[in-house]
Design an enzyme around this catalytic site. Sequence first.
Site, short mmCIF file in Angstrom:
data_model
loop_
_atom_site.label_atom_id
_atom_site.label_comp_id
_atom_site.label_asym_id
_atom_site.label_seq_id
_atom_site.Cartn_x
_atom_site.Cartn_y
_atom_site.Cartn_z
N HIS A 17 0.83 -1.20 0.00
CA HIS A 17 0.00 0.00 0.00
C HIS A 17 0.87 1.26 0.00
O HIS A 17 0.42 2.32 -0.44
CB HIS A 17 -0.90 0.04 1.24
CG HIS A 17 -1.97 -1.00 1.26
ND1 HIS A 17 -1.75 -2.28 1.71
CD2 HIS A 17 -3.27 -0.95 0.89
CE1 HIS A 17 -2.87 -2.97 1.62
NE2 HIS A 17 -3.81 -2.19 1.13
N ASP A 33 -4.99 -5.94 -7.66
CA ASP A 33 -5.17 -5.29 -6.36
C ASP A 33 -5.49 -3.82 -6.65
O ASP A 33 -5.44 -3.37 -7.80
CB ASP A 33 -3.91 -5.46 -5.52
CG ASP A 33 -4.20 -5.41 -4.02
OD1 ASP A 33 -5.28 -4.93 -3.64
OD2 ASP A 33 -3.36 -5.87 -3.22
#
Length: 633
Positions: A280, A353
């Site tokens: 992330h 993702d």
Amino acid sequence: MVGRPTADAGRLGISPTGMKVSVGLLLAALACASRPVSPAVEPEPARAIAEPQVSMVPAGASATSSAPMASAQPARSWEDSVLASLSLRDKVAQMMWPFTFGDYVAEDAVAWRRLKVSVEQDHVGGVIISVGSPLEIAAKLNALQQASPLPLLVGADLEAGAGFRARGGYFLPNGIDLGGAPVFPPAMALGATGDTALAYEEGRITAVEGRALGIHVAFSPVLDVNNNPANPVINTRSYGEDPHMAARLGAAFIRGVQEHGMIATGKHFPGHGDTETNSHLALPVVNATRARLDSVELVPFRAAIAAGVGAIMTFHGSMPALDSTGLPGTLSRPVLNGLLRTELGFGGLIISDAMDMRGVIDTYGAAEAVKRAVAAGADVLLQPVDVRVAIDAVVAGVSEGRYDEARIDESVRRLLAAKRSMGLDRRRIVSLDSARAVVGDSAHHAVAAAVAAKSITLVKDSLNQVPLGGRARSSRVLSITVARRADLAAGVAFNNELRRGVRSLRTELVLAEDPAPAFARLLRSADSVDVVIVSSYMAQSWDAVSAAAPREFVDFVNGLSRRRARPILVSFGNPYLLGEVRAVSAYLIGWGGFPVSQQAAARALLGSAPIAGRLPIAIPPVAPLGGGVGRGG
């Protein structure tokens, strides 16, 4: 197995045979699906764009028709007819799935208007639904389905069951739990049980409840092998460090999901377990050899494909052994097309993702990243930074010669076939009246409780302090909860359960973000009690930079041990914590901070439930894989 699948089916208006989803539809040629799941529905709304009216004839079957023989042709599948009606831009839009919360919003709210533009004008093919109460999620999804020219595929991150997203939260300042779907312990708790029957049941319940809310794709299970204790983002989301156990549990979960009407998603291919970098926040690099990847990381994914998994989510990380250019897996053609499609033979949906994560956009930028993902072989681009910019970029990639329109068609045909397998070509609206009869069913909560109870793992008890047993009634017990400020549930269920067996219980809460925590005062308080229980809720999270505990916390626990307070340390977060506080005499792992795990851990401490969990990981250098001390039973 526990639960009532046929009863749940009846409540939704589904026949037991109709609950089977043909995952083969999503593989290879994407041929005919078996009878799809069709939750009870409201009348279909009028469409802004008319959907093609075609004869639903399975591929390869003959069609009966009253038309003259000379003009009789095999009827085209629904997906082929829809595909033929779409412009290039609308095809690309089918690959885009924006994010939305499941919260209540008014019609004129900015966030709702923006989302409706993506659905009504940009014609996106799906959405990702996140946290909200069950009925708000269902109502919002119904409204989006009504607004969409074509049915939407809805995905959600259901790693811990439907309750991972579909819960009412807490009402402040009273701290009232507003209820919702059951939340299961993290995957590593299932690893501690080693029980494939429970894994299957969790998958079944996730599917039955998720479909009742209008969700079609579960972004689970996590198939990453967590073989790096310093991993700050996977951790307990993984089944453990044994790839073969992860393969067995993952395959069982997948079967439970897909045999009850939902598409399962194995993630994060080709493996996010052996890294200390959070994707992330930055680009992880896994420097493992191809031989090591074959014997560890790829084992659960091979098993998932053999089990018929319908979707696989990509890893925003680089594996030089698979692609020497250093591209993250999401953007790598050798990884997605070469390894996943060709070598492993996967024919289902490849889902990226989130495309707003730093692991892909820091280096390549948002527009270039989506082009590279499509060129690599992704079918779905989750959570693009800007939906319209992403659509424009992928369309431009065709004119630039990065890929041709036939490449786009491959993905869109898979997506439309998945929609047909979910019955969305006929029904897309779920019944709000039916949801309450299914979501949060007591039998479903009982399965979550069974997973939690069986998972509790006593790693160390050198002074035989666990269970407290009869001593609890006569002892003065200090229960210290260490958690982040936002974790409103931390310690609540645990301490409430302890009170059932402890006559004199004092509780303290320490906030992990506090720059001057009350540890010095608590050290002194420990001298006046008989038992000190320290519960840590510090866990992996999407924004975690490190898995390590704060230095102040480590010093506090070590200080308690030096003062002969003999603390019992309970981890509801990072299970590797014992490696940092080795002096504690008793260490119990509850695996997750959800109420069901808090209650199970308290019962284990009191001796009202046996302890049987075994470590699905090693805790270097203090505990081996498979370790655990049994109590009771």
